[in-house]
Design an enzyme around this catalytic site. Structure first.
Site: not given
Length: 372
Positions: A253, A179
């Protein structure tokens, strides 16, 4: 010839043994004379129709021409359907080809001039050969009809895997996109299950990644972590490619627990002994958080799910630094130290390729050319 005035010829083709069936495409870029080969593309794409394979060949050829910096392009194909649709004379009606036609049109719009021309199949032999090589090389059973008088049965082939490998089966290419920038990444703080938005630069990074991936073409599906920063990055690409974003919770994550939002130094000052052990043992977890061993188990399962649901073919996976490192580590069959030694930039691209027989390879790591 200068880049500004560079003219090229793109010839593309696609085939399907069964329609739908074993499918692949080929594309070649010639100089303006049609004699000098500037680039070649070929890829097995799983089970698909002829028309889908032909569009995928066109997208690959246009992407290669764009990478070369071409300004004027003549496209030559033996698919009347694709030529007429891209020329605007026929409507694109089939649902499988609408996003592919949109992607091809977006690429076509990048050139100063582009012309689509139908040619007989015999004149498209170079691209046709590449398409057949793609179908032959990647582990599928050859279902083509034997010649008259031949009693030969279909032969299972072993794929021509990268490096010194001999892998079997149709591969799934995982393009791994980290990202874009967030406020926590600017300050180099642990950013796990928190949900910071992309910064202005992060949104620009996502858009540049989208531009790069649109040029490359050939993406079949997009799967992302559920966290906002990954979803926002994935959406930027999805809007360019005309594809939906699928979400998999296993791609989230690491949970850094009580270290969330702390800098590296702040975490050491808070839990010096624990942090030291954590840096050397993937079985150790941050206080209230998740160990890298647990992340490995989760990401391994998520990767298998993605390959099962969307492979074979090319899948864009938009996620975070630890899942990407883990996928690369598993593909390389490397030790846990890779997690601490491998650097991945924000909005970087990496590629891991997996095969049904358990084989895997890594063909790209931390590519940031689109951010320069």
């Amino acid at each position: 010839m200068s880049v500004e005035t560079m003219a090229v010829i793109v010839e593309a083709d696609g085939g399907s043994r069964g329609n739908p069936g074993v499918a692949g495409y080929g594309a070649v870029v010639f100089d303006h004379t049609g004699e000098l080969v500037l680039a070649e593309r070929r890829e097995y794409i799983g089970t698909a129709t002829n028309n889908v394979a032909e569009y995928r060949g066109l997208i690959a050829g246009l992407g290669a021409a764009a990478e070369l910096g071409a300004a004027r392009v003549t496209v030559r194909m033996d698919s009347k359907l694709v030529v007429e649709q891209m020329s605007g004379r026929w409507k694109v009606k089939h649902r499988d080809m609408i996003p592919l036609a949109r992607q091809a049109q977006e690429l076509a719009g990048r050139f100063d001039e582009i012309e689509f021309t139908w040619i007989p199949r015999a004149q498209n032999s170079h691209a046709d050969r590449l398409a057949n090589e793609a179908m032959d090389a990647l582990g599928e059973t050859d279902t083509s009809t034997p010649s008259a008088g031949s009693a030969a049965a279909p032969t299972a082939r072993v794929s021509a895997g990268p490096g010194w490998t001999a892998t079997a089966g149709a591969p799934t290419k995982l393009i791994l996109l980290r990202h874009g920038q967030t406020a926590l990444s600017v300050e180099r703080r642990y950013s796990g299950r928190g949900n910071p938005a992309l910064t202005e630069l992060g949104r620009e990074q996502a858009q540049r990644a989208a531009d790069r991936l649109a040029t490359l073409g050939g993406i079949d599906a997009i799967v992302a972590s559920p966290l906002g920063r990954a979803q926002e990055t994935a959406t930027a690409v999805a809007d360019r490619l005309g594809l939906p974003v699928h979400t998999h919770d296993g791609l989230t994550e690491t949970d850094f627990g009580e270290w969330e939002g702390l800098t590296f130094r702040e975490a050491i000052e808070r839990d010096a002994d624990l942090h030291t052990r954590w840096m050397g043992d993937i079985g150790v977890a941050p206080p209230g958080g998740e160990s890298f061993a647990d992340v490995t188990t989760r990401v391994r399962s998520a990767t298998a799910d993605v390959v099962s649901q969307y492979g074979p073919g090319t899948v864009l996976v938009v996620t975070h630094v630890t899942p990407i490192k883990t996928i690369l580590r598993l593909a390389l069959d490397a030790g846990p130290s890779l997690l601490f030694r491998l650097h991945l930039d924000l909005a970087s691209l990496s590629i891991a390729v997996t095969y049904p027989d358990g084989g895997a390879s890594v063909t790209l790591v931390n590519d940031t050319n689109h951010l320069v």
